[in-house]
Enzyme design. Structure first.
Site, PDB file in Angstrom:
ATOM      1  N   GLY A 174     -44.203  95.531 -79.456  1.00 51.59           N
ATOM      2  CA  GLY A 174     -45.507  95.865 -79.999  1.00 51.59           C
ATOM      3  C   GLY A 174     -45.847  97.330 -79.822  1.00 51.59           C
ATOM      4  CB  CYS A 175     -48.347  99.372 -81.263  1.00 52.37           C
ATOM      5  SG  CYS A 175     -47.321  99.287 -82.741  1.00 52.37           S
ATOM      6  CE  LYS A 221     -46.535  96.946 -72.268  1.00 58.79           C
ATOM      7  NZ  LYS A 221     -45.278  97.264 -71.535  1.00 58.79           N
ATOM      8  N   GLY A 235     -43.217  99.996 -78.829  1.00 54.50           N
ATOM      9  CA  GLY A 235     -42.180  99.451 -77.970  1.00 54.50           C
ATOM     10  C   GLY A 235     -41.432  98.333 -78.653  1.00 54.50           C
ATOM     11  N   GLY A 236     -40.624  97.618 -77.867  1.00 55.11           N
ATOM     12  CA  GLY A 236     -39.805  96.561 -78.444  1.00 55.11           C
ATOM     13  C   GLY A 236     -40.604  95.381 -78.956  1.00 55.11           C
ATOM     14  CG  ASP A 249     -35.863  99.641 -70.353  1.00 52.79           C
ATOM     15  OD1 ASP A 249     -34.835 100.236 -70.724  1.00 52.79           O
ATOM     16  OD2 ASP A 249     -36.791  99.337 -71.122  1.00 52.79           O
ATOM     17  CG  LEU A 297     -52.038 106.110 -77.323  1.00 58.37           C
ATOM     18  CD1 LEU A 297     -52.413 105.745 -75.895  1.00 58.37           C
ATOM     19  CD2 LEU A 297     -52.438 107.549 -77.613  1.00 58.37           C
TER      20      LEU A 297
END
Length: 452
Positions: A168-169, A184, A165-166, A281, A162
């Site tokens: 992983g996926c 995640k 990210g920094g 963030d 989907l």
């Protein structure tokens, strides 16, 4: 302890008895001896009276005895005083020990509330052992079997990705009860990744709000960590604005609704969490949209409790374009840092541009730098609005949103509003059916943007 109490209660009695005896012996009142001495006959009295030298010798010996008794009294008094001082010292040490042990127990009690409040994070240290986390509300964040996640994601096949990210996926999965979820995957090869995993699970397990993502469970396998969330069918705001559709699914009112939802989520973190949670963030990729385009804050790996830390004890983190200048330059982090990032998101919704755009291979331009001079110019503002929504809003509302954005991105933190004030400014601009207070009349023709 019982022996100490026995000594304290009984020693004064034993000490006082010799003193009473000595006082009786040394009493100058002759009557004090009469009661204890045997009665003398008249003849014996007269014979003793006639023996004058014996009487004189007896008086000298009596004085000598009285002097020795005085010394004994002084010695006993000194001994008793010393003993009393020792007892008082022991009592003081006893009370000091009790007080210190009470303080240490209170100190330990202050360390326990994290567990009592539901954050059971100690097993995460080291190898992050398998645990179950109980939230403040009593709900349980379950530890899920890795094999189950592997099966439901088709062995984490790329077709189920989907987003990335920094560390992983994020994968789409369907659990056994036909529940669609997002998984995640974090590759925790570094200490930072492990801390973010621990931080996010700990925080989200104790946060429940309609505009904050819901965590359903987590899993561990080797160096990989997995967090399972509710699935947000419309992806991230970043994908909607800057992906293939270029924001075509987001009308003016829908964008205002997303801004309002985001502000509500931030207000919950800033005003209703104790201590305050600073997201640290906030960006369009961390604002997720469900099937009805309700916005929810996600990715709490960098979030902290209470933003009073400085750059000496807090690693600088965030995303370029969203980081507040005072945090970037001085390491000063407060809730106003989140407000700055919210202002940048608001500009994205308004202008349809990325927070940082490349002008050349070695040159970038910030949306804040580019837009600021035009946001306060009413003649220029309508021309820089995202073409997808251009001429679809009331100009008064456009000016109001631009004014809110300008306040949020002020370089000086004290000039920025609280997120609560931002929230109150946006509520009247969102239709009632979308969560605001605006009554929209169906037959409102588009306003000509050329009208000054």
């Amino acid at each position: 302890m019982k022996l100490l109490l026995f000594i304290i209660l009984h020693i004064p009695i034993f000490l006082c008895k010799p003193i009473w005896v000595v006082h009786a012996l040394l009493d100058n009142n002759p009557d004090s001896f009469v009661s204890s001495a045997p009665a003398l006959s008249p003849s014996s009295s007269s014979s003793m009276a006639s023996f004058s030298p014996g009487v004189q010798m007896g008086s000298v010996e009596q004085e000598h005895k009285m002097d020795s008794h005085h010394r004994m009294l002084i010695a006993l008094t000194v001994a008793c005083s010393a003993l009393v001082a020792i007892i008082l010292g022991l009592l003081f040490l006893w009370f000091f020990y009790l007080k210190r042990s009470h303080k240490s127990s209170n100190k330990n009690a202050k360390k326990i509330p994290d567990t009592e409040n539901g954050i059971v994070l100690s097993p995460f240290l080291g190898k992050f052992n398998s645990v179950r986390i109980v939230s403040k509300k009593g709900s349980v964040v379950s530890f899920l079997d890795y094999k189950l996640l592997e099966k439901t994601t088709d062995n984490f096949h790329e077709s189920n990705i989907l987003g990335e990210g920094g560390f992983g996926c994020v994968y789409k999965a369907r659990l056994d009860d036909n529940l669609e979820v997002a998984v995640k995957k974090l590759d925790c090869l570094t200490q930072d990744a492990g801390k973010e995993f621990e931080n996010e699970v700990g925080l989200l397990s104790n946060i429940q709000h309609p505009n904050v993502i819901t965590i359903l469970g987590y899993s561990v396998n080797g160096d990989s960590r997995f967090i399972v969330y509710e699935l947000m069918h419309n992806g991230s705001l970043e994908t909607q604005l800057h992906g293939p559709t270029r924001g075509s699914a987001l009308t003016w009112y829908m964008r205002m609704k997303i801004a309002l939802d985001t502000a509500r989520g931030l207000e919950y973190l800033h005003e209703h969490c104790n201590p305050t949670v600073i997201h640290r963030d906030l960006k369009s990729s961390n604002i997720l949209l469900d099937s009805n385009f309700n916005a929810k804050l996600s990715d709490f790996g960098l979030a902290i409790m209470d933003g009073t830390q400085n750059k000496n004890n807090l690693k600088l983190s965030g995303t370029l374009g969203y980081v507040a200048p005072e945090y970037l330059l001085d390491g000063k982090l407060t809730d106003k840092s989140d407000v700055y990032a919210f202002g940048v998101v608001l500009l994205e919704l308004l202008l349809g541009r990325r927070p940082v755009e490349k002008l050349a291979p070695s040159q970038c331009q910030s949306i804040v730098t580019w837009a600021m001079p035009q946001l306060t110019d009413r003649s220029k503002l309508p021309n820089i609005v995202d073409p997808v929504i251009k001429n679809t809003m009331d100009l008064k509302h456009l000016y109001q949103v631009a004014a809110v954005a300008v306040l949020c991105i002020q370089p000086e933190p004290s000039y920025r509003p609280l997120i609560t004030d931002v929230l109150h400014s946006l509520v009247p601009l969102v239709p009632v059916e979308l969560g605001g207070t605006l009554r929209v009349t169906p037959s409102v023709p588009p306003v000509d943007s050329t009208v000054p």
